[in-house]
Design a protein around this motif. Structure first.
Motif, mmCIF file in Angstrom:
data_model
loop_
_atom_site.group_PDB
_atom_site.id
_atom_site.type_symbol
_atom_site.label_atom_id
_atom_site.label_comp_id
_atom_site.label_asym_id
_atom_site.label_seq_id
_atom_site.Cartn_x
_atom_site.Cartn_y
_atom_site.Cartn_z
ATOM 1 N N PRO A 260 -1.748 17.890 -0.114
ATOM 2 C CA PRO A 260 -2.251 16.557 0.244
ATOM 3 C C PRO A 260 -1.227 15.714 0.997
ATOM 4 O O PRO A 260 -1.590 14.935 1.889
ATOM 5 C CB PRO A 260 -2.605 15.928 -1.113
ATOM 6 C CG PRO A 260 -1.852 16.699 -2.130
ATOM 7 C CD PRO A 260 -1.747 18.080 -1.573
ATOM 8 N N PHE A 261 0.049 15.843 0.653
ATOM 9 C CA PHE A 261 1.098 15.085 1.340
ATOM 10 C C PHE A 261 1.102 15.425 2.827
ATOM 11 O O PHE A 261 1.203 14.551 3.689
ATOM 12 C CB PHE A 261 2.454 15.421 0.713
ATOM 13 C CG PHE A 261 3.510 14.370 0.902
ATOM 14 C CD1 PHE A 261 3.631 13.317 0.009
ATOM 15 C CD2 PHE A 261 4.402 14.439 1.967
ATOM 16 C CE1 PHE A 261 4.617 12.348 0.165
ATOM 17 C CE2 PHE A 261 5.381 13.477 2.134
ATOM 18 C CZ PHE A 261 5.491 12.419 1.239
ATOM 19 N N ARG A 262 0.954 16.716 3.115
ATOM 20 C CA ARG A 262 1.002 17.198 4.501
ATOM 21 C C ARG A 262 -0.319 16.943 5.219
ATOM 22 O O ARG A 262 -0.343 16.446 6.353
ATOM 23 C CB ARG A 262 1.307 18.703 4.484
ATOM 24 C CG ARG A 262 1.612 19.305 5.829
ATOM 25 C CD ARG A 262 1.925 20.790 5.658
ATOM 26 N NE ARG A 262 3.050 21.015 4.758
ATOM 27 C CZ ARG A 262 4.322 20.993 5.137
ATOM 28 N NH1 ARG A 262 4.633 20.760 6.397
ATOM 29 N NH2 ARG A 262 5.278 21.226 4.259
ATOM 30 N N GLY A 267 3.471 9.077 3.028
ATOM 31 C CA GLY A 267 4.870 8.669 3.041
ATOM 32 C C GLY A 267 5.295 8.215 1.656
ATOM 33 O O GLY A 267 4.872 8.799 0.652
ATOM 34 N N TYR A 268 6.109 7.180 1.577
ATOM 35 C CA TYR A 268 6.566 6.706 0.273
ATOM 36 C C TYR A 268 5.422 6.053 -0.497
ATOM 37 O O TYR A 268 4.641 5.286 0.075
ATOM 38 C CB TYR A 268 7.695 5.675 0.425
ATOM 39 C CG TYR A 268 8.942 6.189 1.081
ATOM 40 C CD1 TYR A 268 9.577 7.339 0.610
ATOM 41 C CD2 TYR A 268 9.502 5.533 2.173
ATOM 42 C CE1 TYR A 268 10.728 7.820 1.215
ATOM 43 C CE2 TYR A 268 10.657 6.011 2.777
ATOM 44 C CZ TYR A 268 11.260 7.144 2.305
ATOM 45 O OH TYR A 268 12.397 7.621 2.904
ATOM 46 N N PRO A 269 5.294 6.321 -1.801
ATOM 47 C CA PRO A 269 4.299 5.611 -2.607
ATOM 48 C C PRO A 269 4.715 4.156 -2.805
ATOM 49 O O PRO A 269 5.882 3.801 -2.605
ATOM 50 C CB PRO A 269 4.312 6.387 -3.931
ATOM 51 C CG PRO A 269 5.688 6.982 -3.999
ATOM 52 C CD PRO A 269 6.089 7.278 -2.589
ATOM 53 N N THR A 270 3.783 3.340 -3.197
ATOM 54 C CA THR A 270 4.073 1.925 -3.469
ATOM 55 C C THR A 270 3.954 1.580 -4.948
ATOM 56 O O THR A 270 4.491 0.570 -5.388
ATOM 57 C CB THR A 270 3.115 1.017 -2.682
ATOM 58 O OG1 THR A 270 1.754 1.363 -3.015
ATOM 59 C CG2 THR A 270 3.317 1.193 -1.179
ATOM 60 N N PHE A 303 -0.501 5.596 -2.637
ATOM 61 C CA PHE A 303 0.061 5.687 -1.293
ATOM 62 C C PHE A 303 -0.723 4.776 -0.356
ATOM 63 O O PHE A 303 -1.962 4.706 -0.445
ATOM 64 C CB PHE A 303 -0.027 7.124 -0.770
ATOM 65 C CG PHE A 303 0.842 8.103 -1.506
ATOM 66 C CD1 PHE A 303 2.143 8.339 -1.091
ATOM 67 C CD2 PHE A 303 0.348 8.796 -2.607
ATOM 68 C CE1 PHE A 303 2.948 9.254 -1.751
ATOM 69 C CE2 PHE A 303 1.143 9.710 -3.281
ATOM 70 C CZ PHE A 303 2.452 9.939 -2.866
ATOM 71 N N PRO A 304 -0.036 4.104 0.551
ATOM 72 C CA PRO A 304 -0.756 3.291 1.538
ATOM 73 C C PRO A 304 -1.472 4.172 2.552
ATOM 74 O O PRO A 304 -1.219 5.377 2.654
ATOM 75 C CB PRO A 304 0.356 2.475 2.189
ATOM 76 C CG PRO A 304 1.591 3.305 2.032
ATOM 77 C CD PRO A 304 1.425 4.032 0.723
ATOM 78 N N ALA A 305 -2.379 3.572 3.301
ATOM 79 C CA ALA A 305 -3.060 4.292 4.376
ATOM 80 C C ALA A 305 -2.030 4.846 5.347
ATOM 81 O O ALA A 305 -0.957 4.267 5.556
ATOM 82 C CB ALA A 305 -4.026 3.355 5.096
ATOM 83 N N SER A 306 -2.362 5.991 5.931
ATOM 84 C CA SER A 306 -1.455 6.632 6.882
ATOM 85 C C SER A 306 -2.111 6.699 8.251
ATOM 86 O O SER A 306 -3.295 6.362 8.420
ATOM 87 C CB SER A 306 -1.106 8.043 6.404
ATOM 88 O OG SER A 306 -2.249 8.885 6.484
ATOM 89 N N TRP A 452 7.064 -0.029 -6.366
ATOM 90 C CA TRP A 452 8.184 0.669 -5.726
ATOM 91 C C TRP A 452 8.362 0.230 -4.277
ATOM 92 O O TRP A 452 7.388 0.145 -3.518
ATOM 93 C CB TRP A 452 7.913 2.170 -5.762
ATOM 94 C CG TRP A 452 8.908 3.048 -5.078
ATOM 95 C CD1 TRP A 452 8.705 3.812 -3.960
ATOM 96 C CD2 TRP A 452 10.262 3.307 -5.481
ATOM 97 N NE1 TRP A 452 9.832 4.529 -3.648
ATOM 98 C CE2 TRP A 452 10.814 4.230 -4.558
ATOM 99 C CE3 TRP A 452 11.055 2.842 -6.523
ATOM 100 C CZ2 TRP A 452 12.117 4.699 -4.652
ATOM 101 C CZ3 TRP A 452 12.366 3.303 -6.610
ATOM 102 C CH2 TRP A 452 12.886 4.214 -5.696
ATOM 103 N N ASN A 453 9.610 -0.049 -3.916
ATOM 104 C CA ASN A 453 9.974 -0.282 -2.527
ATOM 105 C C ASN A 453 10.691 0.959 -2.027
ATOM 106 O O ASN A 453 11.854 1.201 -2.377
ATOM 107 C CB ASN A 453 10.880 -1.522 -2.414
ATOM 108 C CG ASN A 453 11.209 -1.871 -0.977
ATOM 109 O OD1 ASN A 453 11.414 -0.995 -0.137
ATOM 110 N ND2 ASN A 453 11.259 -3.156 -0.677
ATOM 111 N N GLY A 454 9.995 1.761 -1.236
ATOM 112 C CA GLY A 454 10.548 3.040 -0.802
ATOM 113 C C GLY A 454 11.748 2.897 0.108
ATOM 114 O O GLY A 454 12.655 3.737 0.077
#
Length: 479
Positions: A260-262, A267-270, A303-306, A452-454
């Motif tokens: 799913p990451f790929r 990116g960084y989770p929030t 995770f935010p929208a990519s 979290w601040n990535g």
């Protein structure tokens, strides 16, 4: 006092002759400059950690003689005996620092040690201008992953993390399906594993069994907090202890969260939040076991929208035998994930659902209209880890920033952020059982959603959780 140049030259000659007699090229590829091809176009590879996964990593890098296994380093030669027997001409070491000091003709390094030593060894290799292949998870802490990623780019070395499914055809097919819009926009992902398959949720041992013959325990512990040797730590069972391992998430997260990451371009989770399985005493009060990873856990990462997926995503991880239930779109008698549903991934989109097993194997798409898309890999040779490792070897020959390097599926530019996301789950798991005593009862301030601040690598709403971002190294050890 005059230097004895004759003596120095003689020592250099003897050292050169000794290494040459072992069949090792004295001059590494990178020293000879652009365009130079080493004898038989072979890399000189140092293997650090030669037992278990280290054995297969070495064999895959060697690739039936395509590379030269020049040195083998292991703190426990009993674990590496099979590898050392296979490559009797390889130089043998117990301490990787001495290896780097002594042997200057190494081009590349494989690191297949317990999690807690990945970063210090990989960083030493990078700073020695060696290309490096590191088993998953890339590091033991979030901070280490960020530092390795930055160092790899600074020193311009070719890197790869050992999550071999990333190079498989199953993941490639999943990317193709998603990019074609088969399942639409995704907002929920479920990932799960049957791990741990080693002891977790147990008491820290207090007895002191005899040390294993030939084991350099001080070097094995490395940068971690010193504890007495115990078979509950070495070999293999280290995975279940926070001092050395990263639990079920660290073991399988880089394999299972990778698709799913790929596919979704994450990116960084929030945000992150965990729930942890408990162990109870005979009086039914919960055990407090801060040094042992839990027997089971569930973690949700937001995770935010990519650029690839225009919706925020909530990814739920489950381990210890817990798994999600069948979505309505998947028939009741169909396994989810692997054939026995022990490990798997489900991505839920507005047009359908995509699933796969471990390493992205056997992907499927269940469409809202009832159609089922399946993929049968007909090129098995590109699926095994040998291809994942061999492509790193070829990229090392090609050079940093070149076409083959850019084509690697898990160089640190990608593997670093993936590992950080995986370890973010462990930060929440460890925060879950942080406790303070108030009178006759305990309070658990970490049992909440953590923000979290990535970019700054910091939890912004619970400062105590930030102790798990970066570990304190034992005296004498640095990154």
């Amino acid at each position: 006092m005059k230097k004895n140049h004759k003596a120095n030259n003689r020592r250099a000659f003897i050292k050169k002759t000794a290494l040459t007699s072992l069949g090792i090229s004295i001059i590494p590829r990178h020293v000879m400059g652009k365009g130079y091809i080493a004898p038989s176009d072979k890399l000189n590879i140092a293997v650090i950690g030669g037992g278990g996964k280290g054995y297969s990593d070495a064999i895959n890098a060697w690739n039936n003689g395509a590379s030269n296994i020049a040195a083998i380093c292991d703190v426990d030669w009993n674990q590496s005996k099979r590898l050392m027997d296979k490559f009797p001409k390889a130089l043998k070491y117990r301490d990787y620092r001495k290896l780097f000091d002594d042997v200057k003709n190494i081009d590349a390094v494989t690191v297949s040690t317990p999690d807690h030593t990945h970063a210090v060894i990989a960083m030493a290799a990078i700073k020695s201008n060696k290309h490096v292949y590191v088993q998953k998870p890339l590091t033991h802490s979030i901070y280490e992953a960020r530092m390795l990623t930055e160092a790899a780019n600074q020193y311009k070395v070719v890197t790869q993390m050992g999550n071999q499914g990333a190079s498989g055809n199953g993941v490639k097919q999943m990317i193709k399906w998603f990019d074609e819009g088969k399942i639409g926009t995704v907002n929920k992902v479920h990932v799960w594993t049957n791990r741990p398959v080693w002891p977790q949720g147990i008491h820290t041992p207090t007895d002191k069994p005899a040390m294993l013959d030939g084991l350099d325990w001080d070097s094995w512990v490395g940068p971690a907090k010193m504890v007495d040797y115990h078979p509950l730590y070495h070999p293999f069972k280290w995975r279940g202890w926070w001092n050395f391992g990263t639990g079920a998430l660290g073991d399988m997260g880089c394999h299972l969260i990778d698709p799913p990451f790929r596919v979704l371009g994450l990116g960084y989770p929030t945000e992150v939040e965990s729930s942890v399985g408990a162990v109870f005493k005979r009086d039914w009060s919960p055990e407090y076991l801060p040094e042992s990873c839990p027997p089971s856990s569930r973690t949700q990462l937001k995770f935010p929208a990519s650029a690839k997926n225009p919706s925020e995503i909530k990814l739920t991880w489950s381990d210890g035998g817990l798994r999600p239930f069948h979505p309505d779109l998947i028939p009741a008698d169909h396994p989810i994930g692997d054939h026995d549903s022990a490990n798997g991934v489900i991505m839920i989109g507005d047009k359908g659902i995509m699933t796969c097993g471990t390493y992205g194997v056997a992907p499927k798409v269940y469409l809202n209209n009832g159609d089922l898309l399946t993929f049968e890999d007909t090129e098995k040779s590109t699926l095994p880890e040998s291809g994942h490792n061999a492509s790193w070897v070829e990229a090392c020959k090609d050079g940093y920033g070149k076409e083959k390097h850019k084509a690697l599926t898990s160089s640190f530019d990608y593997a670093g952020p993936l590992t950080e996301s995986v370890l973010m789950g462990n930060l929440a798991i460890r925060s879950y059982n942080l406790r303070t005593q108030k009178g006759n009862r305990f309070e658990y301030p970490g049992r909440k959603k953590l923000l979290w601040n990535g970019e700054t690598m910091k939890i912004t709403n619970f400062d105590e959780a930030n102790q798990f971002v970066k570990r304190t190294y034992r005296e004498g050890w640095t990154l």
